[in-house]
Design a protein around this motif. Structure first.
Motif, PDB file in Angstrom:
ATOM      1  N   GLY A 152      -2.135  -1.043  18.166  1.00  0.00           N
ATOM      2  CA  GLY A 152      -2.752  -2.497  17.584  1.00  0.00           C
ATOM      3  C   GLY A 152      -3.407  -3.342  18.844  1.00  0.00           C
ATOM      4  N   ARG A 153      -3.935  -4.240  18.572  1.00  0.00           N
ATOM      5  CA  ARG A 153      -4.668  -5.035  19.428  1.00  0.00           C
ATOM      6  C   ARG A 153      -4.194  -6.678  18.954  1.00  0.00           C
ATOM      7  N   ALA A 154      -3.792  -7.598  19.857  1.00  0.00           N
ATOM      8  CA  ALA A 154      -3.110  -8.694  19.297  1.00  0.00           C
ATOM      9  C   ALA A 154      -4.272  -9.649  19.301  1.00  0.00           C
ATOM     10  N   TRP A 155      -4.934  -9.818  17.897  1.00  0.00           N
ATOM     11  CA  TRP A 155      -5.888 -10.613  17.409  1.00  0.00           C
ATOM     12  C   TRP A 155      -5.160 -12.089  17.422  1.00  0.00           C
ATOM     13  N   GLY A 156      -4.103 -12.128  16.951  1.00  0.00           N
ATOM     14  CA  GLY A 156      -3.310 -13.486  16.873  1.00  0.00           C
ATOM     15  C   GLY A 156      -2.204 -13.509  17.962  1.00  0.00           C
ATOM     16  N   TRP A 175      -5.409  -8.071  23.844  1.00  0.00           N
ATOM     17  CA  TRP A 175      -6.716  -8.770  23.552  1.00  0.00           C
ATOM     18  C   TRP A 175      -7.322  -9.477  24.877  1.00  0.00           C
ATOM     19  N   GLY A 176      -6.969  -8.903  25.997  1.00  0.00           N
ATOM     20  CA  GLY A 176      -7.479  -9.555  27.364  1.00  0.00           C
ATOM     21  C   GLY A 176      -6.775 -10.892  27.399  1.00  0.00           C
ATOM     22  N   ASP A 177      -5.589 -11.189  26.842  1.00  0.00           N
ATOM     23  CA  ASP A 177      -4.763 -12.592  27.223  1.00  0.00           C
ATOM     24  C   ASP A 177      -3.496 -12.023  27.293  1.00  0.00           C
ATOM     25  N   LYS A 178      -3.121 -12.131  28.751  1.00  0.00           N
ATOM     26  CA  LYS A 178      -1.745 -11.817  29.036  1.00  0.00           C
ATOM     27  C   LYS A 178      -0.718 -12.868  28.343  1.00  0.00           C
ATOM     28  N   PHE A 183       0.861  -1.210  -0.082  1.00  0.00           N
ATOM     29  CA  PHE A 183       0.028   0.054  -0.004  1.00  0.00           C
ATOM     30  C   PHE A 183       1.027   1.331  -0.033  1.00  0.00           C
ATOM     31  N   ARG A 184       0.548   2.086  -1.024  1.00  0.00           N
ATOM     32  CA  ARG A 184       1.519   3.338  -1.021  1.00  0.00           C
ATOM     33  C   ARG A 184       0.732   4.831  -1.472  1.00  0.00           C
ATOM     34  N   ASP A 185       0.996   5.513  -0.491  1.00  0.00           N
ATOM     35  CA  ASP A 185       0.206   6.771  -0.814  1.00  0.00           C
ATOM     36  C   ASP A 185      -1.339   6.713  -0.591  1.00  0.00           C
ATOM     37  N   CYS A 186      -1.708   5.820   0.332  1.00  0.00           N
ATOM     38  CA  CYS A 186      -3.052   5.526   0.518  1.00  0.00           C
ATOM     39  C   CYS A 186      -3.561   6.146   1.711  1.00  0.00           C
ATOM     40  N   TYR A 187      -4.906   6.164   1.819  1.00  0.00           N
ATOM     41  CA  TYR A 187      -5.655   6.828   2.902  1.00  0.00           C
ATOM     42  C   TYR A 187      -6.498   5.767   3.413  1.00  0.00           C
ATOM     43  N   ILE A 188      -6.450   5.579   4.923  1.00  0.00           N
ATOM     44  CA  ILE A 188      -7.421   4.674   5.516  1.00  0.00           C
ATOM     45  C   ILE A 188      -7.846   5.099   6.691  1.00  0.00           C
ATOM     46  N   GLN A 189      -9.281   4.973   6.570  1.00  0.00           N
ATOM     47  CA  GLN A 189     -10.125   5.541   7.646  1.00  0.00           C
ATOM     48  C   GLN A 189     -10.857   4.586   8.480  1.00  0.00           C
ATOM     49  N   GLY A 190     -10.793   4.721   9.759  1.00  0.00           N
ATOM     50  CA  GLY A 190     -11.848   3.750  10.370  1.00  0.00           C
ATOM     51  C   GLY A 190     -11.885   3.915  11.913  1.00  0.00           C
ATOM     52  N   SER A 191     -12.514   3.032  12.733  1.00  0.00           N
ATOM     53  CA  SER A 191     -12.466   3.033  14.211  1.00  0.00           C
ATOM     54  C   SER A 191     -11.819   2.149  15.228  1.00  0.00           C
ATOM     55  N   VAL A 192     -12.325   0.878  14.953  1.00  0.00           N
ATOM     56  CA  VAL A 192     -11.748  -0.039  15.524  1.00  0.00           C
ATOM     57  C   VAL A 192     -11.398  -1.160  14.712  1.00  0.00           C
ATOM     58  N   ASP A 193     -10.107  -1.392  14.943  1.00  0.00           N
ATOM     59  CA  ASP A 193      -9.413  -2.597  14.014  1.00  0.00           C
ATOM     60  C   ASP A 193      -9.477  -2.441  12.485  1.00  0.00           C
ATOM     61  N   PHE A 194      -9.110  -0.967  12.130  1.00  0.00           N
ATOM     62  CA  PHE A 194      -9.699  -0.937  10.851  1.00  0.00           C
ATOM     63  C   PHE A 194      -8.432  -1.126   9.746  1.00  0.00           C
ATOM     64  N   THR A 202      -4.654  -1.572  14.311  1.00  0.00           N
ATOM     65  CA  THR A 202      -4.471  -2.659  13.897  1.00  0.00           C
ATOM     66  C   THR A 202      -5.111  -3.799  14.503  1.00  0.00           C
ATOM     67  N   ALA A 203      -5.212  -5.047  13.923  1.00  0.00           N
ATOM     68  CA  ALA A 203      -5.354  -6.103  14.736  1.00  0.00           C
ATOM     69  C   ALA A 203      -4.734  -7.253  13.659  1.00  0.00           C
TER      70      ALA A 203
END
Length: 381
Positions: free
Chosen positions: A297-301, A325-328, A232-243, A268-269
């Motif tokens: 980021g959130r640790a989805w994996g 992600w709630g997992d120590k 991804f180069r010169d892109c615009y990415i918009q969101g709220s949660v894990d976007f 990120t996720a």
């Protein structure tokens, strides 16, 4: 205790590995008693293995032939060009869907679809056998493909679509290229904690895809970076949660990442699930702005891997930076890092102890096209 619990931490920098691993072994000695004592000597010996493994991995990732993926052989010279225009007299087709349907289902040469300015209200999926498709807009602010599905919407079988099928535009074929176009999911931003509101603007589930000068607009789960090598180069990415989420091996270069939330969000996720997976997200020379309070980021994996290098971070970044992600247990295996970032949100002093500030040598594998074998398949972009 199985040996793999010790070797799981092979991607930690050496200093952090020694301190955490010694503490980990000590706790097990106390809680398990004499029955565990026989493991202690082995654990001490494997500290050096851990350090050596991390060094070897850095050298491997810094080489030009590190990938487990097959060699990529792209094609750039077009064998066919198709024009999409709202006015039927000025183009071959009036919708993007019709243009894609005109391509052979098994495609082996570069087809360029030129899409004129306008908003195209379409939900599109490119099948796995339709390789070498290019989609070129009249400008990201001028050419827009949009839909409004969410994960809870019912599909043709009467069951919820799920996040995977919520995407406005989905790509399952390799060597896809998009330039100067917007992918948008118009579903409204959900309240915090709402279920079934994931709404992807784009899902990329194929190897060797490139997006240049594109925009991805959505709220929860905007860009599903599902699997494969992506650029991804010169892109615009918009969101709220894990976007930006998924298990891709992806390089984001000179991109603007904008949060749009009134509460907490996450950029990120990443879903790397094993130390054997060569996946992760790397953001280089990017910019993070917006509203709300944002985790990087959130640790989805369990082995989630994300790096930010030379990136400007606005004050919206929460000081801790990352969430487990709630997992120590994931704190022991994730790879979350920064390198020479700037801005009021980039201060590393308040970050969680299980993230890191990279050295020049440690950052090297993440900050060039070699991270995604890009010299093989991005030469002419």
């Amino acid at each position: 205790m199985p040996k793999t619990r010790i070797l799981e931490v092979q991607h930690w920098p050496a200093a952090g590995t020694i301190m955490r691993l010694k503490l980990y072994v000590l706790i097990l000695l106390i809680t398990c008693g004499d029955s565990f004592a026989s493991y202690f000597h082995r654990a001490s010996n494997e500290l050096q293995i851990t350090e050596d493994a991390y060094g070897n991995w850095l050298r491997k990732m810094g080489s030009l032939n590190h990938s487990v993926f097959e060699e990529a052989k792209n094609q750039f010279t077009p064998c066919k060009k198709i024009k999409v225009h709202k006015n039927p007299r000025l183009g071959d087709y009036t919708t993007v869907r019709k243009a894609i349907n005109a391509i052979p289902i098994i495609n082996n040469c570069r087809v360029i679809i030129s899409v004129s300015a306008g908003t195209y209200k379409e939900k599109i999926e490119i099948p796995a056998t339709m390789a070498y498709v290019s989609l070129e807009g009249a400008g990201a602010g001028e050419t827009i493909i949009q839909w409004n599905d969410t994960a809870e919407e019912k599909g043709p079988n009467g069951q919820p679509l799920g996040t995977y099928a919520s995407a406005t535009f989905a790509v399952n074929a390799p060597y896809f290229i998009a330039k100067d176009i917007t992918f948008k999911n118009k579903a409204p931003a959900p309240p915090s904690g709402a279920l079934g509101k994931q709404a992807a603007a784009l899902r990329i589930s194929a190897d060797t895809a490139a997006f240049i000068g594109c925009r991805f607009i959505g709220a929860q789960d905007t860009l599903y970076d599902h699997k494969g090598r992506h650029y991804f180069r010169d892109c615009y990415i918009q969101g709220s949660v894990d976007f930006i989420f998924g298990d891709g091996l992806s390089l984001y270069e000179n991109c603007h990442l904008r949060a749009k939330t009134k509460s907490y969000g996450a950029l990120t996720a990443q879903k790397r699930e094993s130390m054997l997976e060569e996946t992760g997200f790397s953001f280089v020379n990017c910019k993070v702005t917006g509203s709300g309070a944002l985790y990087l980021g959130r640790a989805w994996g369990s082995f989630s891997r994300v790096v930010f290098a030379y990136t400007y971070m606005d004050k919206i970044i929460t000081p801790r930076g990352w969430y487990n992600w709630g997992d120590k247990n994931r704190e022991m295996t994730v790879f979350y890092a920064q390198f020479k970032c700037s801005g009021p949100g980039a201060n590393f002093g308040g970050r969680v102890s299980w993230s890191r500030e990279l050295t020049q040598q440690e950052a090297k594998p993440f900050i060039s096209l070699s991270f995604i074998d890009g010299r093989e398949w991005l030469a002419n972009l």
